[in-house]
Enzyme design. Structure first.
Site, PDB file in Angstrom:
ATOM      1  N   LYS A  51      74.181 -42.145 -33.037  1.00 25.71           N
ATOM      2  CA  LYS A  51      72.791 -42.428 -32.651  1.00 25.71           C
ATOM      3  C   LYS A  51      72.011 -41.118 -32.625  1.00 25.71           C
ATOM      4  CE  LYS A  51      70.236 -44.796 -28.886  1.00 25.71           C
ATOM      5  NZ  LYS A  51      70.375 -45.444 -27.555  1.00 25.71           N
ATOM      6  N   SER A  90      68.325 -50.143 -27.516  1.00 24.50           N
ATOM      7  CA  SER A  90      67.776 -49.140 -28.408  1.00 24.50           C
ATOM      8  C   SER A  90      68.764 -48.628 -29.450  1.00 24.50           C
ATOM      9  CB  SER A  90      67.258 -47.947 -27.604  1.00 24.50           C
ATOM     10  OG  SER A  90      68.327 -47.312 -26.920  1.00 24.50           O
ATOM     11  N   SER A 141      71.321 -50.799 -23.808  1.00 26.57           N
ATOM     12  CA  SER A 141      71.091 -50.347 -25.184  1.00 26.57           C
ATOM     13  C   SER A 141      72.319 -50.277 -26.074  1.00 26.57           C
ATOM     14  CB  SER A 141      70.412 -48.986 -25.183  1.00 26.57           C
ATOM     15  OG  SER A 141      69.033 -49.156 -25.041  1.00 26.57           O
TER      16      SER A 141
HETATM   17  N1  GLN Z   1      65.763 -51.998 -23.229  1.00 25.85           N
HETATM   18  C1  GLN Z   1      65.824 -51.183 -22.047  1.00 25.85           C
HETATM   19  C2  GLN Z   1      64.634 -50.269 -22.021  1.00 25.85           C
HETATM   20  O1  GLN Z   1      63.808 -50.401 -22.827  1.00 25.85           O
HETATM   21  C3  GLN Z   1      67.114 -50.414 -22.013  1.00 25.85           C
HETATM   22  C4  GLN Z   1      67.134 -49.270 -22.943  1.00 25.85           C
HETATM   23  C5  GLN Z   1      68.388 -48.478 -22.885  1.00 25.85           C
HETATM   24  O2  GLN Z   1      69.426 -48.930 -22.390  1.00 25.85           O
HETATM   25  N2  GLN Z   1      68.291 -47.242 -23.327  1.00 25.85           N
HETATM   26  O3  GLN Z   1      64.536 -49.407 -21.208  1.00 25.85           O
END
Ligand code: GLN
Length: 485
Positions: A79, A154, A178
């Site tokens: 990532k 994400s 994420s």
């Molecule tokens: N979807 C969640 C957010 O937007 C979690 C994102 C994540 O785990 N980095 O914060």
């Protein structure tokens, strides 16, 4: 099966037998990327040359009998939130468009030390804020099962790459879901380890009390192999725990007789999508068939988890993102009006709308006169949620739930409605708030042929129990189908 679709452990066996080389595997993955990435858009940066060079070095080690372990010679994708020495690292943001880190983050350096071949950097929502990859400052990634749908986020690029055969396994990060939510939408395994299990040194920070690093893989054994390689204390990250790292792969016995698994009623709310609920309940039955007992439990504070998260995460993000001011990192926009104007222009143009929304929410929640009402209160609710997990884990070994309330959704569907987007993480956020470990496993396909994920949540620093139950489930489920890309 094509090499690019195999698991780490099956490839390792072939490497040992000498029937394949790392160069052959790496070339197969690179060819696959060339063939399908234009349809899925997983990679922000490809490191083809360095990958082939690392593969050659691995082949040399196999020839000499000096193998580093099960990851030696295996092509992995990373990532784009992990610092990689000499390789552009953007965190999905335009503000870091030209940022080339001078060192590898600890999870990456541990993978390299284990002999892994790095194929490149994977797309993500900007600074890991999002659930669809549509917040990437570059382009959205598409779901390899249906390219009109999002891959989740994400770590959407990381999940889609594993599903599409564009890496054998990948690394992601999980602050509120994420790793698990995209894993669920793409039909792969995704583990969020316990807070403190894996070092975050050299991992671009989003919300420091929640962020954790973990693997996305094709099966549970691969997940155990990658976790083993990256876990453990790191003097460079004071939040990484001094807790011994078990040999996760060798603890996969599949024996779960007598294990108690709790089904929290709050995670099966009325109105839950039946296309999700049916395969998840079937997964619970499969574990029961293997000798686990299922009990109904309740975690009443679950309903406050999303609200709590959306105070704590933006508050911490607003502080962590203060460093991107055009002075020290990344892009700087011209400064006709002096220093403050330079800050303003850099941040206005460099950050996307969701990141700005979070910075504003977080700054407000931390501001004088509001701190106690928002951040202070959220911290107190956090304690309640954490205690509920502690209490429930004195009665059951694991919890089981859906990973996400819906299967993958169409691109554009939730972009205009942040609250709907935030609800994607209602089942994943509580584990981050409590700091415990959780994994998402593919458990079925909807009638429309989209993967559904089941989540197992375990106590802190007991990933070996979690993975063993996951392994037992996988044995019962059998091979999960691949997307038809
Ligand atoms: N979807 C969640 C957010 O937007 C979690 C994102 C994540 O785990 N980095 O914060």
């Amino acid at each position: 099966m094509s090499l690019y679709y195999e698991t780490i452990h099956s490839l390792h066996e072939k490497l040992r037998e000498g029937t394949v080389t790392s160069t052959m595997i790496t070339q197969s993955v690179l060819d696959r990327i060339r063939e399908v990435d234009e349809k899925v858009h997983c990679y922000l940066t490809l490191t083809e040359e360095a990958a082939l060079e690392a593969a050659g070095q691995s082949d040399e080690r196999f020839r000499k009998g000096d193998v580093s372990g099960p990851l030696d010679g295996i092509p992995l994708g990373i990532k784009d939130i992990f610092l990689t020495e000499g390789v552009r690292t953007t965190a999905g943001s335009r503000i870091l468009e030209n940022f080339v880190p001078p060192f590898d983050g600890t999870p990456v350096s541990r993978l390299k030390k284990a002999g892994a071949v790095i194929t490149g950097k994977l797309n993500m929502d900007e600074f890991a804020m999002g659930s669809s990859n549509e917040n990437s400052g570059y382009f959205p990634t598409f779901n390899p099962w249906d390219r009109a749908l999002v891959p989740g986020g994400s770590s959407g690029g990381s999940a889609a790459a594993v599903a599409a055969g564009e890496a054998i396994a990948t690394l992601g990060t999980d602050t509120g879901g994420s790793i698990r939510q995209p894993a669920s939408h793409c039909g792969v395994v995704g583990l969020k380890p316990t807070y403190g299990r894996v070092s975050r040194y050299g991992v671009i920070a989003f919300a420091s009390s929640l962020d954790q690093v973990g693997p996305l893989t094709r099966d549970v054994r691969d997940c155990a192999i990658v976790l083993k390689a990256i876990a453990g204390h790191d003097p460079a990250d004071s939040t990484s725990a001094r807790v011994p790292v078990p040999d996760y792969p060798s603890l996969l016995t599949g024996d779960i007789s007598g294990m108690k698994i709790g089904l929290p009623e709050e995670y099966f709310p009325e109105g839950l999508d039946p296309e999700v609920e049916a395969p998840v309940r079937k997964a619970a039955e499969a574990l029961a068939k293997r000798g686990a007992s299922l009990v109904s439990v309740s975690l009443p504070s679950t309903r406050y988890a999303v609200a709590t998260y959306y105070i704590i995460a933006p508050a911490e993000a607003s502080s962590n993102l203060a460093r991107y001011d055009g002075v020290k990192y990344g892009v700087r926009l011209s400064d006709p009006g002096g220093l403050l104007e330079m800050y303003r222009q850099t941040r206005s143009k460099g950050f996307g709308p969701e990141v700005k929304r979070r910075i504003m929410l977080g700054t407000f929640a931390l501001s004088a006169g509001y701190y106690d009402a928002y951040y202070g209160k959220a911290q107190r609710v956090r304690t309640l949620i954490r205690r509920e997990f502690e209490e429930v884990f004195s009665r059951v070994d694991l919890l089981l739930s859906p990973s996400s309330p819906t299967p993958a959704f169409p691109l554009g569907d939730r972009l205009e409605d942040p609250l709907r987007m935030y609800m994607c993480d209602m089942f994943t956020i509580p584990a981050n708030i409590a700091g415990v470990a959780a994994v998402s496993l593919p458990c079925g396909l909807t009638p429309g042929n989209l993967p559904v994920g089941v989540q197992l949540i375990g106590p802190a620093f007991r990933e070996e129990i979690l993975l063993n139950a996951a392994y037992a489930y996988e044995g019962e489920r059998g091979e999960f189908p691949k997307c038809s890309l």
